[in-house]
Design a protein around this motif. Structure first.
Motif, PDB file in Angstrom:
ATOM      1  N   SER A 117       0.769  -1.085  -0.169  1.00 36.63           N
ATOM      2  CA  SER A 117       0.007  -0.034   0.225  1.00 36.63           C
ATOM      3  C   SER A 117       0.607   1.410   0.017  1.00 36.63           C
ATOM      4  CB  SER A 117      -0.506  -0.315   1.158  1.00 36.63           C
ATOM      5  OG  SER A 117      -2.017   1.665   1.184  1.00 36.63           O
ATOM      6  N   LEU A 118       2.398   1.544   0.845  1.00 39.38           N
ATOM      7  CA  LEU A 118       2.596   2.181   0.987  1.00 39.38           C
ATOM      8  C   LEU A 118       3.891   2.044  -0.215  1.00 39.38           C
ATOM      9  CD1 LEU A 118       3.478   4.769   3.474  1.00 39.38           C
ATOM     10  CD2 LEU A 118       5.018   3.319   4.117  1.00 39.38           C
ATOM     11  N   ALA A 119       4.542   1.929  -1.150  1.00 44.48           N
ATOM     12  CA  ALA A 119       4.898   1.896  -2.148  1.00 44.48           C
ATOM     13  C   ALA A 119       4.245   2.248  -3.103  1.00 44.48           C
ATOM     14  CB  ALA A 119       5.477  -0.087  -2.407  1.00 44.48           C
ATOM     15  N   ARG A 120       2.693   1.388  -3.459  1.00 45.91           N
ATOM     16  CA  ARG A 120       1.703   2.445  -4.391  1.00 45.91           C
ATOM     17  C   ARG A 120       1.261   3.620  -4.197  1.00 45.91           C
ATOM     18  NH1 ARG A 120       1.265  -0.388  -9.194  1.00 45.91           N
ATOM     19  NH2 ARG A 120       1.069  -2.745  -8.370  1.00 45.91           N
ATOM     20  N   SER A 121       1.242   4.382  -3.096  1.00 49.36           N
ATOM     21  CA  SER A 121      -0.049   5.488  -3.112  1.00 49.36           C
ATOM     22  C   SER A 121       1.026   6.475  -1.627  1.00 49.36           C
ATOM     23  CB  SER A 121      -0.536   5.929  -1.846  1.00 49.36           C
ATOM     24  OG  SER A 121      -0.678   4.812  -0.859  1.00 49.36           O
ATOM     25  N   GLY A 122       2.226   6.087  -1.312  1.00 53.65           N
ATOM     26  CA  GLY A 122       3.135   7.068  -0.303  1.00 53.65           C
ATOM     27  C   GLY A 122       4.637   7.628  -1.003  1.00 53.65           C
ATOM     28  N   TRP A 123       4.618   7.779  -1.710  1.00 52.07           N
ATOM     29  CA  TRP A 123       5.920   8.731  -2.685  1.00 52.07           C
ATOM     30  C   TRP A 123       5.182   9.730  -3.033  1.00 52.07           C
ATOM     31  CZ3 TRP A 123      10.301   7.807  -0.779  1.00 52.07           C
ATOM     32  CH2 TRP A 123      10.654   6.188  -0.093  1.00 52.07           C
ATOM     33  N   MET A 124       5.441  10.976  -2.364  1.00 49.46           N
ATOM     34  CA  MET A 124       4.686  12.414  -2.821  1.00 49.46           C
ATOM     35  C   MET A 124       6.054  13.264  -3.495  1.00 49.46           C
ATOM     36  SD  MET A 124       2.501  14.625  -0.364  1.00 49.46           S
ATOM     37  CE  MET A 124       3.707  15.142   0.702  1.00 49.46           C
ATOM     38  N   LEU A 125       5.470  13.791  -4.599  1.00 52.25           N
ATOM     39  CA  LEU A 125       6.858  14.545  -4.763  1.00 52.25           C
ATOM     40  C   LEU A 125       6.636  16.469  -4.130  1.00 52.25           C
ATOM     41  CD1 LEU A 125       6.636  14.613  -8.304  1.00 52.25           C
ATOM     42  CD2 LEU A 125       8.284  14.390  -7.130  1.00 52.25           C
ATOM     43  N   THR A 126       7.388  16.553  -3.262  1.00 47.42           N
ATOM     44  CA  THR A 126       6.996  17.490  -2.085  1.00 47.42           C
ATOM     45  C   THR A 126       8.732  18.109  -1.724  1.00 47.42           C
ATOM     46  OG1 THR A 126       6.162  18.244   0.038  1.00 47.42           O
ATOM     47  CG2 THR A 126       7.722  15.963  -0.270  1.00 47.42           C
ATOM     48  N   VAL A 127       8.640  19.345  -1.007  1.00 45.21           N
ATOM     49  CA  VAL A 127       9.497  19.876  -0.403  1.00 45.21           C
ATOM     50  C   VAL A 127      10.482  19.248  -0.019  1.00 45.21           C
ATOM     51  CG1 VAL A 127      10.444  21.902   0.169  1.00 45.21           C
ATOM     52  CG2 VAL A 127       9.287  22.771  -1.252  1.00 45.21           C
ATOM     53  N   PRO A 128      11.779  18.857   0.278  1.00 43.09           N
ATOM     54  CA  PRO A 128      12.380  18.300   1.595  1.00 43.09           C
ATOM     55  C   PRO A 128      12.435  18.955   2.560  1.00 43.09           C
ATOM     56  CG  PRO A 128      14.328  18.593  -0.448  1.00 43.09           C
ATOM     57  CD  PRO A 128      12.868  19.517  -0.723  1.00 43.09           C
ATOM     58  N   TRP A 129      13.241  17.872   3.878  1.00 44.87           N
ATOM     59  CA  TRP A 129      13.050  18.939   4.756  1.00 44.87           C
ATOM     60  C   TRP A 129      13.934  19.590   5.038  1.00 44.87           C
ATOM     61  CZ3 TRP A 129      13.534  13.645   4.606  1.00 44.87           C
ATOM     62  CH2 TRP A 129      14.967  13.563   4.583  1.00 44.87           C
ATOM     63  N   ASP A 130      15.414  19.358   3.573  1.00 43.31           N
ATOM     64  CA  ASP A 130      16.968  20.696   3.813  1.00 43.31           C
ATOM     65  C   ASP A 130      16.604  20.637   2.882  1.00 43.31           C
ATOM     66  OD1 ASP A 130      16.707  18.079   1.939  1.00 43.31           O
ATOM     67  OD2 ASP A 130      18.692  17.421   2.472  1.00 43.31           O
ATOM     68  N   ASP A 131      15.217  21.943   2.202  1.00 44.80           N
ATOM     69  CA  ASP A 131      15.197  22.997   1.213  1.00 44.80           C
ATOM     70  C   ASP A 131      16.032  23.812   1.267  1.00 44.80           C
ATOM     71  OD1 ASP A 131      13.776  23.330  -1.369  1.00 44.80           O
ATOM     72  OD2 ASP A 131      14.013  24.987  -0.273  1.00 44.80           O
ATOM     73  N   PRO A 132      16.890  24.108   0.686  1.00 51.45           N
ATOM     74  CA  PRO A 132      17.682  25.581   0.966  1.00 51.45           C
ATOM     75  C   PRO A 132      16.920  27.179   1.036  1.00 51.45           C
ATOM     76  CG  PRO A 132      17.971  25.056  -1.019  1.00 51.45           C
ATOM     77  CD  PRO A 132      17.587  23.850  -0.368  1.00 51.45           C
ATOM     78  N   ASP A 133      15.442  26.722   0.944  1.00 50.06           N
ATOM     79  CA  ASP A 133      15.184  28.127   1.172  1.00 50.06           C
ATOM     80  C   ASP A 133      13.578  27.642   1.846  1.00 50.06           C
ATOM     81  OD1 ASP A 133      13.448  30.229   1.543  1.00 50.06           O
ATOM     82  OD2 ASP A 133      12.599  30.348  -1.107  1.00 50.06           O
ATOM     83  N   PRO A 134      13.926  27.887   3.006  1.00 47.44           N
ATOM     84  CA  PRO A 134      12.495  26.650   4.178  1.00 47.44           C
ATOM     85  C   PRO A 134      11.071  27.494   4.195  1.00 47.44           C
ATOM     86  CG  PRO A 134      13.853  28.435   5.366  1.00 47.44           C
ATOM     87  CD  PRO A 134      14.389  28.456   3.827  1.00 47.44           C
ATOM     88  N   ASP A 135      11.418  28.991   3.506  1.00 51.37           N
ATOM     89  CA  ASP A 135       9.887  30.046   3.026  1.00 51.37           C
ATOM     90  C   ASP A 135       9.431  29.566   1.743  1.00 51.37           C
ATOM     91  OD1 ASP A 135      10.136  30.888   5.952  1.00 51.37           O
ATOM     92  OD2 ASP A 135      11.394  32.647   5.360  1.00 51.37           O
ATOM     93  N   ARG A 136       9.953  28.366   1.579  1.00 41.60           N
ATOM     94  CA  ARG A 136       9.669  28.272   0.179  1.00 41.60           C
ATOM     95  C   ARG A 136       8.281  27.652  -0.599  1.00 41.60           C
ATOM     96  NH1 ARG A 136      11.402  25.213  -4.919  1.00 41.60           N
ATOM     97  NH2 ARG A 136      13.121  24.271  -2.855  1.00 41.60           N
ATOM     98  N   HIS A 137       7.332  27.389  -0.426  1.00 42.26           N
ATOM     99  CA  HIS A 137       6.097  26.045  -0.686  1.00 42.26           C
ATOM    100  C   HIS A 137       6.273  25.728  -1.715  1.00 42.26           C
ATOM    101  CE1 HIS A 137       5.366  27.094   3.322  1.00 42.26           C
ATOM    102  NE2 HIS A 137       5.834  28.021   3.551  1.00 42.26           N
ATOM    103  N   THR A 138       5.906  24.341  -1.949  1.00 42.63           N
ATOM    104  CA  THR A 138       5.170  23.904  -3.580  1.00 42.63           C
ATOM    105  C   THR A 138       4.026  23.052  -3.403  1.00 42.63           C
ATOM    106  OG1 THR A 138       6.875  22.256  -3.828  1.00 42.63           O
ATOM    107  CG2 THR A 138       8.080  23.364  -3.833  1.00 42.63           C
TER     108      THR A 138
END
Length: 721
Positions: free
Chosen positions: A239-260
């Motif tokens: 279930s997680l392998a199918r539906s868990g992966w998500m494109l998102t800003v990672p925790w170590d993004d150099p711009d913490p105020d940037r949102h996608t």
């Protein structure tokens, strides 16, 4: 007039600088809101007298009545043979919890306040020394508890688990509405300074880390890699392998105020890729009654046909085979609100092509689970549909839609040999009865040399279509049709590449020759320099978006710029067409009368080209509103329009040729005014150019992949208008 997208404004889903940093190569993170767990069976063993630290990063979309464990080696059953060792959990009123099992089976708990914010990554850590439990949130201590002297830890063989424990009712799993990553274990109690440095990203603390799971990947995978020396890799349940992966800003993004925007993925790559380098036709469809999204697909090698539905909870899917002749090509398909599947299949003509033989074309109807309901053979002879051959090119595909008991179809095809000895290509418009699959109307040609088409249903039930033709008239054609009539007009036209050799004494085309290039006054150009985006119905108007070439001087009819490898940018453009467009003049010169909201002295561009026989054809463009202003070598590709619940229109497209390459977006109102300007989403995805995107009340669905012609996956973007 629309303003050029030259500066940025906040967007409800995404806002950050176009020149800002791109998301890292490992831009998939794990989201647990659709269920599932990560399980590490062979995990690190901790001595009963050992000190240790557990750390993770999380994003949460809410609060929870009961504690939800996010990292654990634990059982709530104290009488279990192995009740476990520890857990990290989130609870109501934004409480964070650390629990530890003692040697005698008792539990020590420390809890504190963690003010997590939706959409932001937070750091959670807990230490256990010989005397103290300490809990940290975002690098700051929030609570501690002294332990009885000499208290020892329980020993355990339980696996390390990321995500909520499986409850007593597997059909109603406990869900963690959030993301988890950067899980780590140390065999020492880290100090407050060390925890603070790790939380702020100033230290990775790798020296004595005995387990580390970033829970990030460049592509969806079923494995959780351990980055420590122990290399105790974990596995994701199905279930997680199918539906868990998500494109998102990672925790170590150099711009913490940037949102996608979080682009959720349901991984159907194993279904939507069959055949090396050619994934076959994929058509995104919906089952309105059961609120499911799916895809009609064809295996590129075996030519097997199927329908795959993703469950409304996005935790599972089901695939059903569809009937069809062996070796035939999927030309078009759609569904109705009941989930019934309609699809047109055309036999592939073997080479060398021969006159006197006909390819079989059959329209099928099946239930949502693939059971055959009906089929109808089409008359493909020259006196009927005049269908000699059907191509399976990327853009030479058909489109079909269902509306109020009828099926509308735009079908590109190659005709039988005509009087001039050639087999010409065109697209045609058809209407079928959806109940018995009877052909009701063949409206004939929509455009010659059709290079792409899109089809949708209008508010009154009629079919709205745009198609792209390189023949006469050249350009973007708008059509509205039902079972009784069709109305068609040209709404945009483009440049033409002229020959570089003389034919039958044709003279030099002096006006466009130069810079080492000589052109002659005849052409046989099969290029369209344009990509269709879509059509959206407004109040009395249609918004039509496309991407097209534009010269440095801002012209689209500059034939001197029609040559191979021309560096002119391809920009996103729009026209607003009146719904009474049938009253405007026809032909290759776009009339002011077809455009909505034109100023009295609207500037038009005029031009033309020399046809194959050397005659001159006039062209005119008016009412074009430019949405982007790209530089030389930059381009907008595969644009898509999505109507949103609040009435606005979201544009998605692929940007190439600059540091901000990848998916971009823009929002328009129903009049075509830019309300949120261009944004780079940070995701390097290729959209499915053959078909539409789907918009529901809660999400925008799309088929996309990381490599052109590679595996496709189903993505959905939670919509906020």
């Amino acid at each position: 007039m629309l303003r050029l997208a030259s500066r940025l404004a906040p967007w409800m889903i995404v806002a950050f600088l176009l020149t800002g940093p791109a998301i890292a190569d490992e831009d998939y993170c794990l989201y647990f809101g659709h269920g599932g767990q990560v399980i590490v069976e062979e995990t690190v063993a901790l001595d009963a007298d050992a000190a240790f630290t557990v750390e993770c990063r999380f994003r949460s979309a809410g609060t929870y009545r009961s504690p939800i464990s996010i990292v654990s080696r634990w059982s709530d059953d104290t009488k279990a043979e192995d009740p476990g060792l520890f857990y990290l959990a989130l609870s109501g009123s934004k409480r964070v919890i650390f629990g530890v099992r003692n040697e005698d089976g008792g539990e020590e708990i420390v809890a504190g306040f963690g003010d997590w914010s939706d959409g932001r990554w937070h750091h959670l850590a807990a230490t256990r020394s010989g005397t103290t439990l300490v809990l940290y949130f975002d690098g700051e201590e929030v609570e501690r508890k002294d332990l009885p002297k000499g208290q020892r830890l329980s020993t355990t063989r339980r696996p390390l688990v990321f995500g909520p424990a499986i409850g007593s009712n597997p059909r109603r799993p406990v869900l963690f509405e959030g993301c988890l990553g950067d899980v780590a274990i140390w065999d020492a109690a880290k100090t407050a300074d060390e925890i603070g440095a790790i939380a702020r990203g100033m230290s990775k603390g790798a020296a004595d880390r005995v387990a580390h799971y970033p829970l990030r990947a460049s592509r969806p995978t079923a494995e959780a890699r351990d980055g420590s020396a122990g290399a105790r890799h974990g596995r994701l349940d199905e279930s997680l392998a199918r539906s868990g992966w998500m494109l998102t800003v990672p925790w170590d993004d150099p711009d913490p105020d940037r949102h996608t925007p979080d682009l959720h993925c349901y991984d159907l790559a194993d279904v939507l890729l069959k055949g090396e380098g050619n994934p076959g036709r994929k058509i995104l469809v919906d089952h309105e009654k059961e609120q499911r999204v799916g895809a009609i697909w064809q295996d590129a090698e075996s030519r097997q046909l199927g329908i795959t539905w993703v469950d409304a909870s996005r935790r599972s899917h089901e695939t059903h085979s569809l009937a069809g002749p062996q070796g035939a090509l999927l030309a078009a398909g759609t569904t109705d609100p009941e989930g019934n599947v309609y699809y047109l299949v055309i036999e592939e003509r073997p080479e060398p092509w021969q006159d006197g033989t006909e390819v079989a074309a059959t329209l099928y109807k099946a239930s949502a689970t693939g059971e055959p309901i009906g089929e109808s053979s089409l008359d493909v002879t020259q006196s009927a549909l005049d269908l000699f051959a059907f191509s399976r090119g990327v853009l030479e595909v058909g489109n079909m839609r269902y509306s109020r008991g009828f099926l509308g179809v735009i079908l590109p095809l190659r005709m039988h040999r005509s009087a001039d000895g050639l087999r010409h290509q065109r697209a045609i418009a058809l209407v079928f009865n959806a109940k018995n699959l009877q052909l009701l109307r063949d409206f004939g040609q929509t455009s010659g040399h059709s290079k792409a088409n899109l089809l949708k249903v209008g508010s009154k039930g009629s079919f709205l279509a745009i198609d792209l033709g390189d023949n006469y008239p050249r350009g973007v054609h708008l059509h509205e049709f039902d079972k009784n009539r069709i109305t068609s007009r040209l709404v945009f036209t483009f440049k033409t590449a002229h020959a570089t050799e003389s034919r039958n004494g044709s003279p030099v085309y002096e006006e466009i020759s130069g810079d080492g290039r000589t052109f002659y006054k005849w052409s046989n150009d099969n290029g369209v320099y344009t990509e269709l985006g879509g059509i959206v119905e407004g109040r009395g108007t249609y918004l039509i978006v496309f991407a097209t070439d534009r010269s440095p001087e801002g012209r689209v009819l500059d034939n001197s710029r029609a040559f191979r490898d021309c560096p002119d940018p391809r920009n996103l453009a729009m026209v607003r067409v009146v719904q009474s467009f049938g009253r405007a003049p026809s032909g290759g010169e776009v009339s002011n009368a077809i455009m909505a909201g034109l100023p009295r002295n609207a500037e038009a561009e005029t031009g033309g080209f020399f046809v194959f026989g050397g005659g001159w054809t006039k062209q005119r463009v008016v009412g074009v509103q430019w949405l982007t202003n790209y530089w030389e070598g930059e381009a907008a590709h595969a644009p898509h329009m999505i109507e949103r619940a609040g009435g606005s229109v979201l544009l998605l497209w692929e940007k190439t040729g600059s540091a901000s390459s990848g998916l971009h977006s823009m929002t328009l109102d129903e009049k075509g005014e830019v309300v949120q300007e261009e944004h780079a989403l940070g995701y390097d995805l290729h959209l499915n150019r053959q078909d539409r995107l789907l918009s529901s009340a809660e999400a925008i669905h799309l088929l996309a992949g990381h490599e052109p012609g590679g595996p496709m996956r189903l993505y959905f973007l939670r919509d906020v208008d």
